[in-house]
Design a protein around this motif. Structure first.
Motif, PDB file in Angstrom:
ATOM      1  N   ASP A 630       0.794  -0.919  -0.229  1.00  0.00           N
ATOM      2  CA  ASP A 630       0.161   0.083   0.025  1.00  0.00           C
ATOM      3  C   ASP A 630       0.622   1.027   0.079  1.00  0.00           C
ATOM      4  O   ASP A 630       0.591   1.876  -0.234  1.00  0.00           O
ATOM      5  N   GLU A 634       1.492   4.347  -3.141  1.00  0.00           N
ATOM      6  CA  GLU A 634       1.373   6.132  -2.948  1.00  0.00           C
ATOM      7  C   GLU A 634       2.811   6.713  -3.328  1.00  0.00           C
ATOM      8  O   GLU A 634       2.629   7.669  -3.895  1.00  0.00           O
ATOM      9  N   ARG A 638       2.532   9.558  -6.115  1.00  0.00           N
ATOM     10  CA  ARG A 638       4.215  10.535  -5.685  1.00  0.00           C
ATOM     11  C   ARG A 638       4.724  10.847  -6.699  1.00  0.00           C
ATOM     12  O   ARG A 638       5.455  11.924  -7.357  1.00  0.00           O
ATOM     13  N   GLN A 673      -2.807  -0.602  -5.274  1.00  0.00           N
ATOM     14  CA  GLN A 673      -3.441  -0.498  -4.002  1.00  0.00           C
ATOM     15  C   GLN A 673      -4.606  -0.833  -3.760  1.00  0.00           C
ATOM     16  O   GLN A 673      -5.100  -1.111  -2.495  1.00  0.00           O
TER      17      GLN A 673
END
Length: 771
Positions: A630, A634, A638, A673
């Motif tokens: 996860d 993330e 980014r 995710q």
């Protein structure tokens, strides 16, 4: 140098380039090894330019722009080599013992540089085809030969210049040693103060030289040994001052003489060690001073077992049995230790017995596979290999926990330094009975700490950390008795301020080593938990007090041996992707680039997921893995946002190329995710989720690698376009300014003539990159 380099050359340009850069040492001369980063980094711009010349596209028709670009590169190489050689010859004039070798290497470099300039001369391309004059297009073999000769001779010049630095360290050490002998023999305070002032200045110079050398060394083991030797010299300098003053104040005190003698002896050993490192020699024999650790032995054993998957005859059964016996023999250091808890001892013994059984079973199925004339491991053998490796990993983990817990407990106990305080009080009060009691306790602490340092060395994980553990063990072994002798001197002369100050200095050294040991403990944990001793951390890993509330509500599940066997191949594929990404990131010049740092972070997280498939690292359960996936996703999102910022700085065609490469990336991250957050129930469903998570992480890493490669090219192109327009003028101007400032050739200051002065001339080649 360069004899016969290309006499029968038939290779293609790319093969030739590979030959030039085949070794990380650029070792183009027999016995010529580059041992420092400064020399290696100095060669990189030169290698880049030569690679450009050799790898140019052989088009039947050459444009004027291409011809001019090649000529500029050839001229840049020739001019830089000319300046470089001039500095090399100046070094030769300053150092008679290197003069002949240096002059010869400089002549070879100048000859090769001129040859390259001639072969890239644009005028040669305008000659009629009947003209026999060789050019970079007509004589590729000649260009390769000239390039190899140039690299060989330039490397020789750099290595010879490096000898000047080594000579400076040797001379500095000789001065320190001579002054040390004077200090040991002085009999008056006035003479001691005068000589110690000189000694202090010499030690400062020696510290600067050895510090620079330590940072420049490529070999991490040598770096660690140099750091240990320099730490001894630094701490012993203050001890030498107070121990010598105490001995001068109390010349008839035997304990003061013993205390002082120990300091001088240790400083001499450290000075000898520095010279061994910089000259690559061993004054006390050629054998390694540190035997193999259990960590290294288990790692090698697992590699041999892993090798059986593809080659059933790669190692004999007797060799594997012998390797395991040696490992189990070393575990006796832990089980025989009085400081190992009963629970840890029983666990180590049980795992040792289990390791023997697993290996016996592996040997049985191994024999069966050989009888069946199988070319690779059977299913039964695959399972036996997994179980054997898993057992050895558990044994290693138990040994590490034993050593780390023992060290942590000791450090907690000694935080208040109760014994040291009591020792000081008994000395000031001249209480010999209390002093004897404190001495026994300190000796016991010394034995505990030296034994714990030995156990930590076994599980430290890297050679540099092993050396640091050995240094810690030796330091406790030496400083313990020195504290006792200093305390005995104070007890005999309780009103002596200098004797009290001397004891304080030795006690501070002990406390400092305890602090160093706590840092060492953290570094060992970092390696063991999969962080590989790197500066960047796994951003998603649980920290004390963080994430624990969420993790407690989830049942912890581990993969069993069969599941690990199934997932092993996929995990290995992920590992290869992390290696590719790591190799790509190492090419980037700007290591602080935001895109690069995010990619490195993602690679580190992917590596921890690979370790999970092997039953190693910090991710212990499937929930840990899903949490890591996860956070990995993330970070990927980014990373994609940073790419959007980069695209705004690009031209339209470049921006389109980047967008095309990155369009799938956010979708892949979002899918990962979703997978990581989707709840599952049951063993089969959990394993399927693990498999999917690893697969999707691998897909993200595949695209990440392509994006990084494209970004590197785009950023480099932007930089080249800019520097190609701006740099030549300022580059030449800087060179003229250097000469005007008198930095290059006339100076009597030997500091001017080292590797650093040569670096300046080669580094300026970077403004001409591949066209």
């Amino acid at each position: 140098e360069g004899e016969g380099a290309g006499e029968k050359e038939t290779s293609s340009p790319s093969t030739a380039c590979t030959g030039i850069m085949a070794s990380s040492h650029y070792n183009t001369d027999a016995g010529l090894e580059i041992k420092t980063r400064s020399v290696e980094q100095t060669l990189i711009p030169l290698v880049t330019q030569i690679t450009t010349l050799i790898n140019h596209k052989e088009k039947p028709k050459k444009s004027e722009k291409t011809l001019r670009a090649i000529q500029r590169v050839g001229q840049a190489v020739s001019l830089a080599v000319g300046r470089f050689v001039t500095v090399g010859e100046a070094i030769a004039n300053e150092n008679e013992e290197l003069k002949e070798e240096m002059y010869f290497a400089c002549q070879e470099a100048r000859k090769a540089g001129e040859c390259i300039a001639q072969m890239t001369d644009v005028g040669a391309f305008d000659q009629p085809e009947s003209d026999t004059r060789a050019t970079v297009y007509t004589d590729k073999t000649g260009m390769i030969r000239a390039a190899r000769l140039l690299l060989s001779s330039v490397t020789k010049v750099l290595v010879l210049a490096d000898r000047v630095v080594i000579k400076q360290i040797i001379n500095s050490r000789s001065k320190v040693l001579a002054t040390l002998e004077h200090l040991e023999k002085v009999s008056s305070f006035q003479e001691f103060v005068q000589i110690f002032s000189q000694f202090g200045n010499e030690m400062v110079e020696f510290a600067h030289l050895t510090g620079d050398r330590q940072n420049d060394l490529k070999d991490e083991k040598k770096k660690a040994r140099m750091a240990a030797a320099r730490a001894i010299l630094e701490k012993c300098t203050m001890m030498l001052l107070t121990a010598s003053k105490t001995c001068l104040r109390h010349p008839d005190c035997e304990s003061a003489r013993i205390n002082k003698g120990g300091v001088f002896h240790r400083m001499r050993l450290a000075l000898d060690q520095v010279i061994e490192i910089v000259t690559d020699s061993r004054q006390n024999g050629d054998n390694e001073i540190h035997p193999n650790s259990i960590y290294a032995d288990i790692k090698e054993f697992k590699m041999k077992v892993e090798g059986l998957r593809d080659n059933l005859h790669g190692i004999s059964k007797d060799n594997l049995v012998t390797m395991l016996e040696l490992i189990l023999e070393h575990t006796e250091d832990f089980t025989d230790s009085a400081y190992t808890s009963h629970e840890h001892r029983e666990c180590i013994l049980e795992l040792s017995r289990q390791a023997k059984l697993e290996l016996e079973h592996l040997v049985t199925v191994w024999k069966q596979a050989q009888c069946l004339k199988a070319k690779e491991a059977t299913e039964d053998m695959e399972l036996a290999i997994i179980k054997t490796q898993q057992c050895m990993s558990e044994l290693r983990r138990e040994l590490q926990n034993t050593a780390v817990e023992s060290a942590a407990d000791l450090l907690r106990c000694y935080t208040e330094h109760v014994v040291l305080k009591a020792l000081k009080v008994s000395g000031v009060e001249a209480n010999l009975e209390a002093l004897a009691e404190c001495t026994c306790k300190l000796s016991e602490h010394k034995e505990q700490l030296t034994e714990t340092s030995r156990l930590l060395r076994h599980v430290s994980g890297t050679k540099p950390l092993e050396i640091t553990c050995f240094h810690a063990e030796e330091t406790f072994q030496v400083i313990g008795p020195q504290i006792i002798s200093a305390a005995q001197t104070l007890a005999l002369h309780p009103s002596s301020k200098i004797a009290k100050e001397n004891l304080d200095v030795f006690c501070e050294a002990w406390e400092s080593q305890l602090n160093d040991m706590s840092i060492l403990l953290k570094e060992i944990n970092d390696v063991f938990e999969g962080r590989r001793g790197e500066k960047r951390a796994y951003l998603s890993l649980p920290r004390p007090g963080k994430h624990t509330a969420n993790l407690k509500t989830v049942k912890a599940v581990k993969l069993d041996a069969e599941e690990q066997a199934k997932i092993a191949k996929l995990g290995l594929e992920l590992r290869l992707h992390t290696s590719d990404v790591d190799a790509e990131t190492e090419r980037w010049e700007d290591q602080d680039n935001e895109i690069l740092r995010q990619a490195q972070s993602m690679s580190s997280m992917a590596y921890s997921m690979y370790l999970f498939t092997r039953g190693e690292g910090l991710l212990k359960t499937t929930q840990d893995l899903f949490h890591q996936a996860d956070i990995f996703a993330e970070e990927g999102l980014r990373f994609h946002a940073s790419l959007n910022s980069l695209s705004d700085q690009l031209q339209e065609d470049e921006k389109a190329a980047l967008m095309m490469e990155t369009e799938r990336f956010p979708t892949l991250c979002q899918q990962l995710q979703l997978t990581s957050k989707t709840p599952v129930h049951g063993k089969a469903a959990t394993f399927a989720k693990v498999d999917t998570s690893i697969q999707e992480t691998k897909s993200v890493m595949t695209v990440l690698m392509k994006i990084l490669s494209l970004c590197y090219k785009l950023l480099k192109k932007c930089k080249v376009d800019q520097t190609f327009m701006d740099s030549p003028h300022s580059w030449r101007g800087n060179q003229l300014q250097t000469v005007a400032n008198g930095e290059s050739l006339d100076g009597k200051n030997t500091d001017t003539f080292g590797v650093k002065s040569l670096e300046r001339h080669m580094a300026n080649l970077t403004f001409l990159e591949s066209k």
